[in-house]
Design an enzyme around this catalytic site. Structure first.
Site, short mmCIF file in Angstrom:
data_model
loop_
_atom_site.label_atom_id
_atom_site.label_comp_id
_atom_site.label_asym_id
_atom_site.label_seq_id
_atom_site.Cartn_x
_atom_site.Cartn_y
_atom_site.Cartn_z
N ARG A 50 0.85 -1.20 0.00
CA ARG A 50 0.00 0.00 0.00
C ARG A 50 0.88 1.25 0.00
NH1 ARG A 50 -1.62 2.01 4.58
NH2 ARG A 50 -2.25 0.03 5.50
N TYR A 102 -16.95 16.36 -14.53
CA TYR A 102 -17.39 14.96 -14.59
C TYR A 102 -18.47 14.70 -13.52
CZ TYR A 102 -17.00 9.87 -14.28
OH TYR A 102 -17.26 8.54 -14.26
N ASP A 174 -8.31 18.25 -13.64
CA ASP A 174 -8.64 16.93 -14.14
C ASP A 174 -8.47 17.01 -15.66
OD1 ASP A 174 -9.87 14.73 -15.25
OD2 ASP A 174 -11.55 14.70 -13.85
N LYS A 199 -9.17 6.05 -19.17
CA LYS A 199 -9.54 6.56 -20.49
C LYS A 199 -8.32 6.54 -21.42
CE LYS A 199 -13.30 7.27 -18.09
NZ LYS A 199 -13.61 8.52 -17.43
C1 LIG Z 1 -14.03 8.87 -16.11
C2 LIG Z 1 -13.69 10.17 -15.54
C3 LIG Z 1 -13.40 10.31 -14.18
C4 LIG Z 1 -13.53 9.17 -13.20
O1 LIG Z 1 -12.56 8.21 -13.42
P1 LIG Z 1 -12.75 6.64 -13.06
O2 LIG Z 1 -11.49 6.04 -13.51
O3 LIG Z 1 -13.96 6.18 -13.78
O4 LIG Z 1 -12.95 6.60 -11.57
C5 LIG Z 1 -13.03 11.56 -13.73
N1 LIG Z 1 -12.94 12.62 -14.56
C6 LIG Z 1 -13.22 12.52 -15.87
C7 LIG Z 1 -13.10 13.72 -16.74
C8 LIG Z 1 -13.60 11.30 -16.41
O5 LIG Z 1 -13.88 11.21 -17.71
#
Ligand SMILES: *Cc1c(COP(=O)(O)O)cnc(C)c1O
Length: 382
Positions: A50, A102, A174, A199
């Protein structure tokens, strides 16, 4: 290893180090282990996975390098990255967040961190005056996405960073839609950049992961403490898969963007399409802003169709794009924001943002664009 490459493709390929120092293996070994023997005479850097795991370490150093940070972090999901970072704030702190972030980020701020008494206001991040006015005495950070989801409005990153500097706020970005291959906010003065690595970074629809990077040593230490304390870390297998995905990020982005550049103008010409939102299209209001901070436009096209009959045809009759949540994969993915990516937002908030029932988000994959076009036509005309 050498890390003064001038070419971004070379960097993405070699940022993990070229070989395993112990064996010369060209692929990072997967240390599938939870704990490590303690040698009293010869203490190791590792105690418990961890806190640190050798496979995750390679990935975290890679992320730091490609983002231009001093430290990188790998989490068990994008939301784990976001929540761990939000834990560095205290009850009573105020966060300014982008209005169309998001859906999961909206949910965790309004339903989870509210219990932690973290205050939040959502603002139109593309309106700099509004952002400035929304800063309160207890505001500690601005949390936003440069490319908004799903409408792909472009935030004026440099102006927001200037507000953060002037008012002493942390900037948390983000940047899931704009991978470091295109845009590295830390190099422009941002404090924290994070991604849902599920993604584009991983890109193969086979891992859920999150990454973050920071530049300031004190902040980096705080996040590292929180990562270990909260414990939402990425496992060694998934760290390895993500490292593998990252090696081809450049070629994937280039090809996917090239196809998106063909498909977006094509959609614009279709009688069954009402609107197309793609920052690479001439006339997109944020095109120049994006060009100032990013070497590419991405591969996500948002579009609104004219009728619910067309909407139903697309949802039921396409054979190439998967109809699914998520984006940034080698295969094309068609998302219906109202029932998928933004379903966690209350309907009223969604409608205020313009996320209507006929809206789609297409993440263009590596298929031949001609085949995607043919598939859309067949579905619409059926
Ligand atoms: C998918 C997404 C998230 C969340 O990510 P996960 O890997 O699904 O927890 C956060 N921000 C954006 C812009 C996203 O497209």
């Amino acid at each position: 290893m050498k890390d003064d490459y001038s070419g971004i493709n070379t960097l993405f390929l070699h940022a993990a180090g070229d070989q395993d120092p112990a064996t010369g293996a060209l692929s990072t070994p997967i240390y599938q282990v939870s704990t490590f023997h303690r040698d009293a005479d010869n203490p190791s850097d590792y105690e418990y996975s961890r806190s640190a795991n050798p496979t995750r370490d390679v990935l975290e150093e890679y992320i730091a390098k490609v983002e231009g940070g001093i430290r990188g972090y790998a989490f068990s999901s994008g939301m784990a990255a976001i929540s761990t970072i939000l834990f560095i704030f205290f009850p009573g702190d105020h966060i300014l967040a982008g209005k169309d972030i998001y859906g999961g980020s909206y949910r965790i701020l309004t339903q989870v961190f509210k219990q932690w008494q973290l205050e939040v206001d959502f603002v139109d991040i593309t309106d700099i005056e509004t952002v400035k006015k929304a800063v309160k005495p207890n505001t500690k950070a601005i949390f936003f996405e440069i490319v908004s989801n799903p409408f792909q409005k472009i935030a004026d990153l440099k102006s927001i960073l200037a507000i953060c500097r002037e008012k002493g706020l942390l900037s948390i970005i983000d940047n899931t839609f704009l991978p470091p291959y295109y845009c590295r906010p830390l190099e422009l003065g941002a404090d924290i950049v994070l991604h849902s690595a599920t993604k584009f970074l991983n890109g193969h629809s086979d891992v859920v992961a999150g990454v973050a990077a920071a530049k300031d040593p004190v902040l980096a230490k705080k996040i590292g403490f929180m990562q270990n304390a909260v414990g939402a870390v990425l496992g060694p297998q998934d760290s390895w898969l993500l490292l593998r995905g990252l090696k081809t990020l450049g070629v994937r982005m280039e090809r996917q963007e090239k196809s998106a550049q063909k498909i977006a103008p094509w959609l614009l010409e279709q009688s069954w399409v009402k609107k197309v939102y793609y920052p690479g299209l001439p006339g997109h209001p944020g095109k120049t802003l994006l060009e100032n901070i990013s070497t590419g436009y991405g591969a996500i096209i948002t579009f609104e169709v004219t009728t619910s009959a067309v909407k139903n045809n697309l949802m039921q009759k396409l054979s190439l794009p998967a109809v699914a949540v998520s984006l940034g994969a080698v295969e094309s993915i068609l998302t219906h924001p109202a029932t998928m990516s933004h379903a966690s937002m209350p309907k009223a908030v969604r409608e205020e943002l313009g996320i209507c029932d006929n809206l789609f988000r297409l993440s263009v994959g590596l298929e031949d664009p001609e085949d995607l076009v043919k598939d859309f036509l067949t579905a619409v005309e059926s």
